[in-house]
Design an enzyme around this catalytic site. Structure first.
Site, PDB file in Angstrom:
ATOM      1  N   GLY A  16       0.836  -1.206   0.000  1.00 39.24           N
ATOM      2  CA  GLY A  16       0.000   0.000   0.000  1.00 39.24           C
ATOM      3  C   GLY A  16       0.867   1.250   0.000  1.00 39.24           C
ATOM      4  O   GLY A  16       0.447   2.320   0.446  1.00 39.24           O
ATOM      5  N   GLY A  19      -0.107   4.900  -1.298  1.00 38.58           N
ATOM      6  CA  GLY A  19      -1.207   5.632  -0.667  1.00 38.58           C
ATOM      7  C   GLY A  19      -0.717   6.884   0.045  1.00 38.58           C
ATOM      8  O   GLY A  19       0.456   7.281  -0.062  1.00 38.58           O
ATOM      9  N   ILE A  21      -0.160   7.618   3.253  1.00 37.24           N
ATOM     10  CA  ILE A  21       0.929   7.498   4.227  1.00 37.24           C
ATOM     11  C   ILE A  21       2.201   6.986   3.548  1.00 37.24           C
ATOM     12  O   ILE A  21       3.304   7.473   3.818  1.00 37.24           O
ATOM     13  CB  ILE A  21       0.494   6.590   5.398  1.00 37.24           C
ATOM     14  CG1 ILE A  21      -0.655   7.264   6.174  1.00 37.24           C
ATOM     15  CG2 ILE A  21       1.668   6.286   6.328  1.00 37.24           C
ATOM     16  CD1 ILE A  21      -1.276   6.419   7.284  1.00 37.24           C
ATOM     17  N   ASP A  66      -1.755  -6.961  -6.182  1.00 31.84           N
ATOM     18  CA  ASP A  66      -2.729  -7.123  -5.108  1.00 31.84           C
ATOM     19  C   ASP A  66      -2.098  -7.929  -3.959  1.00 31.84           C
ATOM     20  O   ASP A  66      -1.592  -9.032  -4.194  1.00 31.84           O
ATOM     21  CB  ASP A  66      -3.930  -7.886  -5.694  1.00 31.84           C
ATOM     22  CG  ASP A  66      -5.116  -7.942  -4.751  1.00 31.84           C
ATOM     23  OD1 ASP A  66      -4.911  -7.828  -3.535  1.00 31.84           O
ATOM     24  OD2 ASP A  66      -6.235  -8.118  -5.250  1.00 31.84           O
ATOM     25  N   ALA A  89      -1.100  -1.658   3.164  1.00 34.22           N
ATOM     26  CA  ALA A  89      -2.215  -1.923   2.235  1.00 34.22           C
ATOM     27  C   ALA A  89      -3.461  -2.306   3.013  1.00 34.22           C
ATOM     28  O   ALA A  89      -3.426  -3.194   3.857  1.00 34.22           O
ATOM     29  CB  ALA A  89      -1.843  -3.049   1.279  1.00 34.22           C
ATOM     30  N   TYR A 189     -14.077  -2.764   9.827  1.00 33.22           N
ATOM     31  CA  TYR A 189     -12.717  -2.260   9.578  1.00 33.22           C
ATOM     32  C   TYR A 189     -11.849  -2.422  10.823  1.00 33.22           C
ATOM     33  O   TYR A 189     -10.748  -2.985  10.765  1.00 33.22           O
ATOM     34  CB  TYR A 189     -12.784  -0.787   9.151  1.00 33.22           C
ATOM     35  CG  TYR A 189     -11.455  -0.076   9.178  1.00 33.22           C
ATOM     36  CD1 TYR A 189     -10.432  -0.442   8.304  1.00 33.22           C
ATOM     37  CD2 TYR A 189     -11.197   0.951  10.096  1.00 33.22           C
ATOM     38  CE1 TYR A 189      -9.193   0.203   8.338  1.00 33.22           C
ATOM     39  CE2 TYR A 189      -9.980   1.596  10.128  1.00 33.22           C
ATOM     40  CZ  TYR A 189      -8.974   1.218   9.249  1.00 33.22           C
ATOM     41  OH  TYR A 189      -7.764   1.849   9.288  1.00 33.22           O
ATOM     42  N   LYS A 193      -8.451  -4.693  11.435  1.00 28.58           N
ATOM     43  CA  LYS A 193      -7.141  -4.136  11.841  1.00 28.58           C
ATOM     44  C   LYS A 193      -6.630  -4.883  13.077  1.00 28.58           C
ATOM     45  O   LYS A 193      -5.437  -5.165  13.191  1.00 28.58           O
ATOM     46  CB  LYS A 193      -7.243  -2.627  12.132  1.00 28.58           C
ATOM     47  CG  LYS A 193      -7.592  -1.756  10.944  1.00 28.58           C
ATOM     48  CD  LYS A 193      -6.655  -1.901   9.759  1.00 28.58           C
ATOM     49  CE  LYS A 193      -5.287  -1.302   9.968  1.00 28.58           C
ATOM     50  NZ  LYS A 193      -4.449  -1.407   8.722  1.00 28.58           N
ATOM     51  N   ASN A 218      -6.614   9.792  13.752  1.00 27.40           N
ATOM     52  CA  ASN A 218      -7.066  10.350  12.464  1.00 27.40           C
ATOM     53  C   ASN A 218      -5.934  11.099  11.776  1.00 27.40           C
ATOM     54  O   ASN A 218      -5.544  12.167  12.251  1.00 27.40           O
ATOM     55  CB  ASN A 218      -8.178  11.371  12.716  1.00 27.40           C
ATOM     56  CG  ASN A 218      -9.525  10.740  12.713  1.00 27.40           C
ATOM     57  OD1 ASN A 218      -9.811   9.938  13.591  1.00 27.40           O
ATOM     58  ND2 ASN A 218     -10.334  11.061  11.739  1.00 27.40           N
ATOM     59  N   ARG A 257     -12.018  13.824  18.210  1.00 30.04           N
ATOM     60  CA  ARG A 257     -11.041  13.084  17.413  1.00 30.04           C
ATOM     61  C   ARG A 257      -9.663  13.698  17.635  1.00 30.04           C
ATOM     62  O   ARG A 257      -9.526  14.913  17.799  1.00 30.04           O
ATOM     63  CB  ARG A 257     -11.365  13.161  15.910  1.00 30.04           C
ATOM     64  CG  ARG A 257     -12.662  12.465  15.489  1.00 30.04           C
ATOM     65  CD  ARG A 257     -12.581  10.957  15.622  1.00 30.04           C
ATOM     66  NE  ARG A 257     -13.791  10.288  15.172  1.00 30.04           N
ATOM     67  CZ  ARG A 257     -14.844   9.995  15.936  1.00 30.04           C
ATOM     68  NH1 ARG A 257     -14.849  10.337  17.215  1.00 30.04           N
ATOM     69  NH2 ARG A 257     -15.886   9.361  15.444  1.00 30.04           N
TER      70      ARG A 257
HETATM   71  N1  NAD Z   1      -5.193   7.632   7.202  1.00 33.24           N
HETATM   72  C1  NAD Z   1      -5.641   7.390   8.430  1.00 33.24           C
HETATM   73  O1  NAD Z   1      -6.297   8.252   9.057  1.00 33.24           O
HETATM   74  C2  NAD Z   1      -5.339   6.077   9.097  1.00 33.24           C
HETATM   75  C3  NAD Z   1      -5.696   5.920  10.439  1.00 33.24           C
HETATM   76  C4  NAD Z   1      -5.454   4.699  11.048  1.00 33.24           C
HETATM   77  C5  NAD Z   1      -4.831   3.674  10.353  1.00 33.24           C
HETATM   78  N2  NAD Z   1      -4.498   3.852   9.055  1.00 33.24           N
HETATM   79  C6  NAD Z   1      -3.887   2.713   8.347  1.00 33.24           C
HETATM   80  O2  NAD Z   1      -2.760   3.152   7.624  1.00 33.24           O
HETATM   81  C7  NAD Z   1      -2.622   2.408   6.429  1.00 33.24           C
HETATM   82  C8  NAD Z   1      -2.425   3.316   5.240  1.00 33.24           C
HETATM   83  O3  NAD Z   1      -3.495   4.225   5.199  1.00 33.24           O
HETATM   84  P1  NAD Z   1      -3.550   5.424   4.165  1.00 33.24           P
HETATM   85  O4  NAD Z   1      -4.214   6.550   4.861  1.00 33.24           O
HETATM   86  O5  NAD Z   1      -2.242   5.640   3.514  1.00 33.24           O
HETATM   87  O6  NAD Z   1      -4.604   4.824   3.145  1.00 33.24           O
HETATM   88  P2  NAD Z   1      -4.658   4.967   1.558  1.00 33.24           P
HETATM   89  O7  NAD Z   1      -6.006   4.444   1.170  1.00 33.24           O
HETATM   90  O8  NAD Z   1      -4.263   6.317   1.105  1.00 33.24           O
HETATM   91  O9  NAD Z   1      -3.530   3.946   1.093  1.00 33.24           O
HETATM   92  C9  NAD Z   1      -3.724   2.568   1.079  1.00 33.24           C
HETATM   93  C10 NAD Z   1      -3.043   2.051  -0.171  1.00 33.24           C
HETATM   94  O10 NAD Z   1      -3.276   0.638  -0.203  1.00 33.24           O
HETATM   95  C11 NAD Z   1      -3.529   0.290  -1.538  1.00 33.24           C
HETATM   96  N3  NAD Z   1      -4.288  -0.963  -1.560  1.00 33.24           N
HETATM   97  C12 NAD Z   1      -5.596  -1.145  -1.236  1.00 33.24           C
HETATM   98  N4  NAD Z   1      -5.929  -2.416  -1.427  1.00 33.24           N
HETATM   99  C13 NAD Z   1      -4.811  -3.060  -1.871  1.00 33.24           C
HETATM  100  C14 NAD Z   1      -4.535  -4.392  -2.262  1.00 33.24           C
HETATM  101  N5  NAD Z   1      -5.485  -5.317  -2.257  1.00 33.24           N
HETATM  102  N6  NAD Z   1      -3.282  -4.695  -2.657  1.00 33.24           N
HETATM  103  C15 NAD Z   1      -2.307  -3.747  -2.706  1.00 33.24           C
HETATM  104  N7  NAD Z   1      -2.525  -2.462  -2.350  1.00 33.24           N
HETATM  105  C16 NAD Z   1      -3.766  -2.123  -1.944  1.00 33.24           C
HETATM  106  C17 NAD Z   1      -4.299   1.457  -2.120  1.00 33.24           C
HETATM  107  O11 NAD Z   1      -4.202   1.497  -3.543  1.00 33.24           O
HETATM  108  C18 NAD Z   1      -3.620   2.639  -1.449  1.00 33.24           C
HETATM  109  O12 NAD Z   1      -2.599   3.179  -2.255  1.00 33.24           O
HETATM  110  C19 NAD Z   1      -3.857   1.509   6.336  1.00 33.24           C
HETATM  111  O13 NAD Z   1      -3.506   0.221   6.734  1.00 33.24           O
HETATM  112  C20 NAD Z   1      -4.817   2.107   7.317  1.00 33.24           C
HETATM  113  O14 NAD Z   1      -5.656   1.117   7.896  1.00 33.24           O
HETATM  114  C21 NAD Z   1      -4.725   5.028   8.405  1.00 33.24           C
END
Ligand code: NAD
Length: 360
Positions: A16, A19, A21, A66, A89, A189, A193, A218, A257
């Site tokens: 992932g 994305g 982060i 994937d 991811a 969700y 996690k 958040n 939050r």
């Molecule tokens: N952003 C937040 O507020 C937040 C808070 C708590 C936890 N998180 C965790 O941090 C992590 C990253 O979050 P983010 O905000 O960058 O989310 P994001 O949605 O921006 O990034 C997630 C990435 O995972 C990729 N992805 C999704 N399904 C996939 C698959 N099947 N195979 C390969 N790649 C896949 C997406 O294309 C995306 O680029 C996640 O695990 C999320 O649960 C985020």
């Protein structure tokens, strides 16, 4: 095995990694590791053009695939041996996960097990895994009774929400802490996690890998998807306010939050990937929670749009409050502390959102 000045080169795989982060983390990783690979499906909900995000550092090798697919992992692990895997991811829609639970289960849980089985098949044992877990694992968290005891009221019922009883009568909310709060997710969700945490902990114990689990509050900031209507409340507020529409607030707007800046989150993940291993999950937030209504009012004020409107509507899976005590985190991660406050960073975020929505 590739070598670098006599030393084996070091590889980091970020699932992932394209994305929000992953992109923010990428510059620090390429400075630290010889090879950084992002395995990402470029999910259309986040990447509407299905192209490499410009914010992903150019030295990161992007492998489009994937995490649930064994052959994708097979091809990846045939050509590299990760020292560190940062597992990002995920399907991340809290409300969406109640109606698309299978998708959340498959990507978040089976995506994790597929990765582990692929490592087992290739006899690769990374030195360390870093998991971006979530405050969603706590659900409604622990509340203090009038007698001073911590109780876990679990989900708010449909009746409570229909009658507008947002809080638990006679109970006072207390911030969560990984050391003290019993995880009780209220969304699919959150449950996935927590499952990721348990699955990784079992595998790492059996194989001798280190595991660092960060429960993120958040996350907000430049780079957040402006197309994903299921996550990212601050960009959503900005989009409404810039169209001079009043921001509708769920419940009474009083949900708390902890908004933590993306740069602080990237720094925490980097320290967790490269510093001493963590012995237990840690909470990544600012330690200060704000009512969502206050954020909406600040955004509306900035745009000169009508004040937010309390709708009394609600969404299942949303928790009343989400806050954390970061005292233990500061002890576990002495090289990290949150540096950016929402009040000061909101301006920066709004400027970035404007540059994206109105490039001219
Ligand atoms: N952003 C937040 O507020 C937040 C808070 C708590 C936890 N998180 C965790 O941090 C992590 C990253 O979050 P983010 O905000 O960058 O989310 P994001 O949605 O921006 O990034 C997630 C990435 O995972 C990729 N992805 C999704 N399904 C996939 C698959 N099947 N195979 C390969 N790649 C896949 C997406 O294309 C995306 O680029 C996640 O695990 C999320 O649960 C985020």
């Amino acid at each position: 095995m590739p070598t670098h000045g006599g030393q084996r080169s070091r590889t980091c795989v970020v699932t992932g990694g394209a994305g929000f982060i992953g992109c923010a983390l990428s510059p620090a990783l390429v400075a630290q590791f010889d090879t950084v690979v992002a395995l990402d499906i470029l999910h259309p909900q986040i990447h509407p053009t299905s192209t490499r995000p410009p914010a992903l550092h150019r030295n990161v090798q992007l492998v489009i695939g994937d995490v649930t697919d064994a052959s994708t992992w097979g091809r990846l692990l045939a050509s590299l041996q990760p020292d560190v895997i940062i597992h990002l991811a995920a399907e991340t829609g809290t409300g969406q996960s109640l109606t698309e639970s299978d998708r959340h289960g498959r990507v978040n849980v089976c995506g994790t097990t597929a990765m582990l089985d692929a490592l087992t098949r290739t006899s690769i044992v990374p030195t360390r895994f870093v998991l971006a877990s979530s405050r969603a694992v706590y659900g409604e968290g622990g509340w203090l009774s009038e007698a001073g005891r911590t109780v876990y009221p679990r989900n708010r019922t449909r009746t409570m929400l229909e009658e507008g009883r947002w809080d638990f009568p006679g109970l006072t909310y207390t911030p969560c802490g990984a050391e003290v709060t019993w995880p009780q997710p209220c969304s699919v969700y959150g449950a996935t996690k927590l499952a990721q945490e348990h699955v990784l902990a079992a595998w790492c114990a059996a194989h001798g890998s280190e595991l660092s689990i960060l429960r993120l509050q958040n996350v907000y900031g430049p780079g957040q998807s402006l197309n994903n209507s299921y996550t990212g409340i601050v960009p959503l507020f900005c989009r409404l306010a810039r169209e001079r529409r009043p921001i509708p607030l769920y419940e009474d707007g009083g949900m708390l939050r902890d908004f933590v800046h993306i740069d602080d989150v990237a720094a925490a993940l980097f320290v967790a990937a490269t510093g001493a291993a963590l012995s237990a999950p840690v909470d990544i937030g600012t330690g200060h929670a704000v009512p969502i209504g206050n954020v909406a009012r600040a955004v509306a004020l900035h745009y000169g749009s009508p004040p937010p409107v309390i709708t009394g509507r609600y969404r299942f899976g949303d928790v009343r409050h989400a806050a954390c005590d970061i005292g233990p985190t500061l002890r576990e991660l002495p090289d990290w502390r949150p540096r950016l406050e929402l009040e000061r960073s909101l301006e920066q975020l709004i400027t970035w959102i404007e540059s994206q929505l109105n490039p001219d």
